[in-house]
Design a protein around this motif. Structure first.
Motif, mmCIF file in Angstrom:
data_model
loop_
_atom_site.group_PDB
_atom_site.id
_atom_site.type_symbol
_atom_site.label_atom_id
_atom_site.label_comp_id
_atom_site.label_asym_id
_atom_site.label_seq_id
_atom_site.Cartn_x
_atom_site.Cartn_y
_atom_site.Cartn_z
ATOM 1 N N ARG A 36 0.820 -1.204 0.000
ATOM 2 C CA ARG A 36 0.000 0.000 0.000
ATOM 3 C C ARG A 36 0.861 1.264 0.000
ATOM 4 O O ARG A 36 0.551 2.242 -0.676
ATOM 5 C CB ARG A 36 -0.938 -0.004 1.207
ATOM 6 C CG ARG A 36 -2.025 -1.075 1.087
ATOM 7 C CD ARG A 36 -2.884 -1.175 2.308
ATOM 8 N NE ARG A 36 -3.701 0.021 2.470
ATOM 9 C CZ ARG A 36 -4.430 0.272 3.540
ATOM 10 N NH1 ARG A 36 -4.454 -0.590 4.536
ATOM 11 N NH2 ARG A 36 -5.139 1.365 3.619
ATOM 12 N N LEU A 37 1.980 1.229 0.752
ATOM 13 C CA LEU A 37 2.888 2.373 0.763
ATOM 14 C C LEU A 37 3.526 2.582 -0.612
ATOM 15 O O LEU A 37 3.673 3.728 -1.065
ATOM 16 C CB LEU A 37 3.987 2.175 1.813
ATOM 17 C CG LEU A 37 3.593 2.450 3.257
ATOM 18 C CD1 LEU A 37 4.714 2.058 4.200
ATOM 19 C CD2 LEU A 37 3.236 3.904 3.441
ATOM 20 N N ASP A 38 3.901 1.504 -1.264
ATOM 21 C CA ASP A 38 4.467 1.611 -2.611
ATOM 22 C C ASP A 38 3.467 2.246 -3.573
ATOM 23 O O ASP A 38 3.828 3.119 -4.375
ATOM 24 C CB ASP A 38 4.906 0.245 -3.135
ATOM 25 C CG ASP A 38 6.138 -0.291 -2.426
ATOM 26 O OD1 ASP A 38 6.868 0.517 -1.812
ATOM 27 O OD2 ASP A 38 6.362 -1.520 -2.487
ATOM 28 N N LYS A 39 2.214 1.814 -3.498
ATOM 29 C CA LYS A 39 1.187 2.397 -4.363
ATOM 30 C C LYS A 39 1.001 3.886 -4.082
ATOM 31 O O LYS A 39 0.871 4.693 -5.003
ATOM 32 C CB LYS A 39 -0.140 1.664 -4.185
ATOM 33 C CG LYS A 39 -0.160 0.278 -4.794
ATOM 34 C CD LYS A 39 -1.490 -0.394 -4.579
ATOM 35 C CE LYS A 39 -1.497 -1.810 -5.129
ATOM 36 N NZ LYS A 39 -2.761 -2.499 -4.869
ATOM 37 N N LEU A 40 0.998 4.261 -2.796
ATOM 38 C CA LEU A 40 0.843 5.670 -2.437
ATOM 39 C C LEU A 40 2.017 6.502 -2.943
ATOM 40 O O LEU A 40 1.830 7.609 -3.453
ATOM 41 C CB LEU A 40 0.712 5.822 -0.927
ATOM 42 C CG LEU A 40 -0.626 5.418 -0.314
ATOM 43 C CD1 LEU A 40 -0.543 5.462 1.204
ATOM 44 C CD2 LEU A 40 -1.730 6.330 -0.809
ATOM 45 N N GLU A 41 3.236 5.985 -2.805
ATOM 46 C CA GLU A 41 4.408 6.706 -3.294
ATOM 47 C C GLU A 41 4.345 6.891 -4.802
ATOM 48 O O GLU A 41 4.696 7.957 -5.317
ATOM 49 C CB GLU A 41 5.684 5.978 -2.903
ATOM 50 C CG GLU A 41 6.018 6.093 -1.433
ATOM 51 C CD GLU A 41 7.211 5.247 -1.024
ATOM 52 O OE1 GLU A 41 7.698 4.433 -1.843
ATOM 53 O OE2 GLU A 41 7.667 5.412 0.110
ATOM 54 N N GLN A 42 3.899 5.872 -5.510
ATOM 55 C CA GLN A 42 3.772 5.987 -6.956
ATOM 56 C C GLN A 42 2.729 7.032 -7.336
ATOM 57 O O GLN A 42 2.929 7.804 -8.262
ATOM 58 C CB GLN A 42 3.419 4.633 -7.575
ATOM 59 C CG GLN A 42 4.557 3.649 -7.550
ATOM 60 C CD GLN A 42 4.151 2.272 -8.031
ATOM 61 O OE1 GLN A 42 2.980 2.020 -8.294
ATOM 62 N NE2 GLN A 42 5.112 1.374 -8.133
ATOM 63 N N LEU A 43 1.612 7.054 -6.623
ATOM 64 C CA LEU A 43 0.578 8.053 -6.897
ATOM 65 C C LEU A 43 1.086 9.469 -6.631
ATOM 66 O O LEU A 43 0.805 10.394 -7.397
ATOM 67 C CB LEU A 43 -0.667 7.780 -6.062
ATOM 68 C CG LEU A 43 -1.497 6.560 -6.460
ATOM 69 C CD1 LEU A 43 -2.595 6.310 -5.436
ATOM 70 C CD2 LEU A 43 -2.091 6.769 -7.839
ATOM 71 N N ILE A 44 1.818 9.636 -5.556
ATOM 72 C CA ILE A 44 2.362 10.958 -5.229
ATOM 73 C C ILE A 44 3.347 11.396 -6.300
ATOM 74 O O ILE A 44 3.322 12.536 -6.754
ATOM 75 C CB ILE A 44 3.026 10.941 -3.836
ATOM 76 C CG1 ILE A 44 1.959 10.805 -2.751
ATOM 77 C CG2 ILE A 44 3.872 12.186 -3.610
ATOM 78 C CD1 ILE A 44 2.513 10.571 -1.364
ATOM 79 N N TYR A 45 4.218 10.492 -6.727
ATOM 80 C CA TYR A 45 5.200 10.841 -7.747
ATOM 81 C C TYR A 45 4.527 11.142 -9.086
ATOM 82 O O TYR A 45 4.946 12.049 -9.790
ATOM 83 C CB TYR A 45 6.221 9.714 -7.912
ATOM 84 C CG TYR A 45 7.293 10.052 -8.902
ATOM 85 C CD1 TYR A 45 8.284 10.981 -8.581
ATOM 86 C CD2 TYR A 45 7.317 9.483 -10.157
ATOM 87 C CE1 TYR A 45 9.263 11.320 -9.493
ATOM 88 C CE2 TYR A 45 8.293 9.812 -11.077
ATOM 89 C CZ TYR A 45 9.269 10.725 -10.733
ATOM 90 O OH TYR A 45 10.228 11.053 -11.640
ATOM 91 N N GLN A 46 3.472 10.409 -9.416
ATOM 92 C CA GLN A 46 2.769 10.645 -10.677
ATOM 93 C C GLN A 46 2.047 11.983 -10.671
ATOM 94 O O GLN A 46 1.968 12.667 -11.682
ATOM 95 C CB GLN A 46 1.772 9.524 -10.962
ATOM 96 C CG GLN A 46 2.438 8.228 -11.364
ATOM 97 C CD GLN A 46 1.439 7.086 -11.469
ATOM 98 O OE1 GLN A 46 0.265 7.245 -11.160
ATOM 99 N NE2 GLN A 46 1.922 5.921 -11.881
ATOM 100 N N SER A 47 1.518 12.389 -9.527
ATOM 101 C CA SER A 47 0.780 13.644 -9.482
ATOM 102 C C SER A 47 1.696 14.865 -9.426
ATOM 103 O O SER A 47 1.311 15.943 -9.838
ATOM 104 C CB SER A 47 -0.176 13.659 -8.288
ATOM 105 O OG SER A 47 0.555 13.612 -7.083
ATOM 106 N N HIS A 48 2.937 14.705 -8.942
ATOM 107 C CA HIS A 48 3.892 15.812 -8.849
ATOM 108 C C HIS A 48 5.263 15.381 -9.361
ATOM 109 O O HIS A 48 6.236 15.420 -8.620
ATOM 110 C CB HIS A 48 4.035 16.287 -7.406
ATOM 111 C CG HIS A 48 2.765 16.749 -6.790
ATOM 112 N ND1 HIS A 48 2.147 17.901 -7.180
ATOM 113 C CD2 HIS A 48 1.988 16.215 -5.823
ATOM 114 C CE1 HIS A 48 1.036 18.057 -6.462
ATOM 115 N NE2 HIS A 48 0.908 17.044 -5.648
ATOM 116 N N PRO A 49 5.389 15.029 -10.630
ATOM 117 C CA PRO A 49 6.688 14.549 -11.104
ATOM 118 C C PRO A 49 7.733 15.641 -11.252
ATOM 119 O O PRO A 49 8.903 15.404 -11.095
ATOM 120 C CB PRO A 49 6.376 13.925 -12.463
ATOM 121 C CG PRO A 49 5.179 14.661 -12.929
ATOM 122 C CD PRO A 49 4.397 14.979 -11.683
ATOM 123 N N SER A 50 7.328 16.852 -11.545
ATOM 124 C CA SER A 50 8.309 17.901 -11.815
ATOM 125 C C SER A 50 8.539 18.824 -10.624
ATOM 126 O O SER A 50 9.219 19.827 -10.757
ATOM 127 C CB SER A 50 7.861 18.722 -13.011
ATOM 128 O OG SER A 50 6.638 19.353 -12.722
#
Length: 120
Positions: A36-50
């Motif tokens: 679940r933490l991995d999924k959350l980290e991926q979502l955070i990175y996808q929403s703010h990549p730059s």
């Protein structure tokens, strides 16, 4: 032969009950939390990549004192004196003398005469 399996089943159920009552997570619980933490980290990175790249580009690099002195000496091709360098930089005497000494030692500047320096 039936007794060891019953004993092992009772032992496993006892351990599970004990873990549940003491609220101790099992390996499966920890694995699920990690997923679940991995999924959350991926979502955070996808929403703010730059966001990381923007922060790096906003902060300009500060020039070193040596590069500032070297640029000032370089602006005067015939050479410049200590007073001019001090007035342009605002550095105190000791700091400026150390910088000039280091620049002369690494052959970035040369001493034309006493107190007059020129970029090589």
């Amino acid at each position: 032969m039936e007794q060891p399996t019953e004993f092992s089943n009772n032992w496993e159920s006892f351990i599970k009950m004990l873990l549940h009552q003491l609220d101790i997570p099992t390996k499966e619980d920890i694995a699920n939390i990690n997923k679940r933490l991995d999924k959350l980290e991926q979502l955070i990175y996808q929403s703010h990549p730059s966001s990381r790249q923007k922060n790096k580009s906003r902060t300009p690099r500060k020039k070193s004192a040596s590069s500032i002195v070297l640029n000032i000496i370089g602006n005067h091709p015939e050479g410049t004196d200590f007073k001019t360098i001090k007035a342009a930089t605002g550095f105190d005497d000791k700091k400026l003398r150390n910088i000039i000494f280091r620049l002369d030692r690494i052959k970035k500047i040369e001493r034309v005469s006493r107190g007059i320096y020129k970029r090589i």
